[in-house]
Write a protein that holds these residues in place. Structure first.
Motif, PDB file in Angstrom:
ATOM      1  N   MET A   1       2.283   1.609  -3.524  1.00  0.00           N
ATOM      2  CA  MET A   1       1.247   2.078  -4.444  1.00  0.00           C
ATOM      3  C   MET A   1       0.913   3.691  -4.329  1.00  0.00           C
ATOM      4  O   MET A   1       0.658   4.331  -5.357  1.00  0.00           O
ATOM      5  CB  MET A   1      -0.036   1.417  -4.137  1.00  0.00           C
ATOM      6  N   ALA A   2       1.094   4.058  -2.929  1.00  0.00           N
ATOM      7  CA  ALA A   2       0.758   5.521  -2.725  1.00  0.00           C
ATOM      8  C   ALA A   2       1.933   6.134  -3.348  1.00  0.00           C
ATOM      9  O   ALA A   2       1.640   7.310  -3.952  1.00  0.00           O
ATOM     10  CB  ALA A   2       0.848   5.741  -1.121  1.00  0.00           C
ATOM     11  N   GLU A   3       3.056   5.833  -3.230  1.00  0.00           N
ATOM     12  CA  GLU A   3       4.447   6.403  -4.036  1.00  0.00           C
ATOM     13  C   GLU A   3       4.414   6.517  -5.249  1.00  0.00           C
ATOM     14  O   GLU A   3       4.487   7.449  -6.094  1.00  0.00           O
ATOM     15  CB  GLU A   3       5.549   5.746  -3.267  1.00  0.00           C
ATOM     16  N   ILE A   4       3.768   5.352  -6.056  1.00  0.00           N
ATOM     17  CA  ILE A   4       3.810   5.116  -7.362  1.00  0.00           C
ATOM     18  C   ILE A   4       2.567   6.139  -7.792  1.00  0.00           C
ATOM     19  O   ILE A   4       2.686   6.912  -8.934  1.00  0.00           O
ATOM     20  CB  ILE A   4       3.358   3.835  -7.845  1.00  0.00           C
ATOM     21  N   ARG A   5       1.417   6.182  -7.209  1.00  0.00           N
ATOM     22  CA  ARG A   5       0.350   7.202  -7.291  1.00  0.00           C
ATOM     23  C   ARG A   5       1.087   8.534  -7.439  1.00  0.00           C
ATOM     24  O   ARG A   5       0.581   9.260  -8.314  1.00  0.00           O
ATOM     25  CB  ARG A   5      -0.704   6.862  -6.519  1.00  0.00           C
ATOM     26  N   THR A   6       1.639   8.975  -6.425  1.00  0.00           N
ATOM     27  CA  THR A   6       2.127  10.260  -6.402  1.00  0.00           C
ATOM     28  C   THR A   6       3.249  10.712  -7.575  1.00  0.00           C
ATOM     29  O   THR A   6       3.139  11.772  -7.932  1.00  0.00           O
ATOM     30  CB  THR A   6       2.712  10.547  -4.901  1.00  0.00           C
TER      31      THR A   6
ATOM     32  N   GLN B   1       0.798  -1.184  -0.137  1.00  0.00           N
ATOM     33  CA  GLN B   1       0.127  -0.031   0.163  1.00  0.00           C
ATOM     34  C   GLN B   1       0.636   1.192   0.143  1.00  0.00           C
ATOM     35  O   GLN B   1       0.440   2.262  -0.665  1.00  0.00           O
ATOM     36  CB  GLN B   1      -0.906   0.019   1.164  1.00  0.00           C
TER      37      GLN B   1
ATOM     38  N   ALA C   1       3.182   8.855 -10.343  1.00  0.00           N
ATOM     39  CA  ALA C   1       2.502   9.169 -11.767  1.00  0.00           C
ATOM     40  C   ALA C   1       2.032  10.392 -11.806  1.00  0.00           C
ATOM     41  O   ALA C   1       1.802  11.046 -12.969  1.00  0.00           O
ATOM     42  CB  ALA C   1       1.336   8.063 -11.670  1.00  0.00           C
ATOM     43  N   LEU C   2       1.342  11.205 -10.644  1.00  0.00           N
ATOM     44  CA  LEU C   2       0.748  12.304 -10.700  1.00  0.00           C
ATOM     45  C   LEU C   2       1.545  13.568 -11.238  1.00  0.00           C
ATOM     46  O   LEU C   2       1.283  14.356 -12.255  1.00  0.00           O
ATOM     47  CB  LEU C   2      -0.046  12.713  -9.410  1.00  0.00           C
TER      48      LEU C   2
END
Length: 137
Positions: free
Chosen positions: A58-63, A55, A65-66
């Protein structure tokens, strides 16, 4: 009265042995189940740890990607602006317009004389355009 005491004592001893065996078996089974329960708790704890780690990733990847998405959008806007400026420079440069027109004529199959006449270019430049076009094909 004594006749039934011996069979009753044997039944009592038998029941005691049976209950002892059942108690021993139940205790053993309970210990097995307790070990399995401990093993499952360890597995659950490891799975929870892995889940927490995933998790966070995923939060790091999401950040990330944004951030990349924002940067791509900025670059697209910058590219559009540069392209518009380049088109504007092309439109405002009379020589560039002549050469663009001459290249179009070469692509359409015009000869050196026609290019010289229509675009008011010297023979050497018209010949160079035709030669370059032939080599690129």
């Amino acid at each position: 009265m004594m006749d039934w005491i011996l069979p009753l004592a044997l039944v009592a001893v038998g029941l005691t042995v049976l209950l002892s065996v059942l108690l021993w078996w139940s205790h053993r089974r309970f210990a097995q189940l307790e070990r399995k329960c401990d093993a499952l708790k360890l597995l659950q704890k490891a799975a929870q740890s892995t889940n927490d780690h995933l998790q966070r990733e995923m939060a790091e990847i999401r950040t990330g990607a944004l951030g990349v998405g924002r940067r791509v959008k900025e670059l697209e806007q910058e590219l559009e602006l540069l392209s518009a400026r380049q088109d504007e420079v092309k439109q405002n440069d009379p020589e560039a317009r002549l050469y663009n027109r001459a290249m179009k004529m070469v692509e359409l199959g015009a000869d050196v004389e026609e290019i010289m006449r229509e675009c008011e270019l010297p023979r050497a430049e018209a010949q160079l355009l035709v030669t370059l076009h032939r080599r690129s094909q």
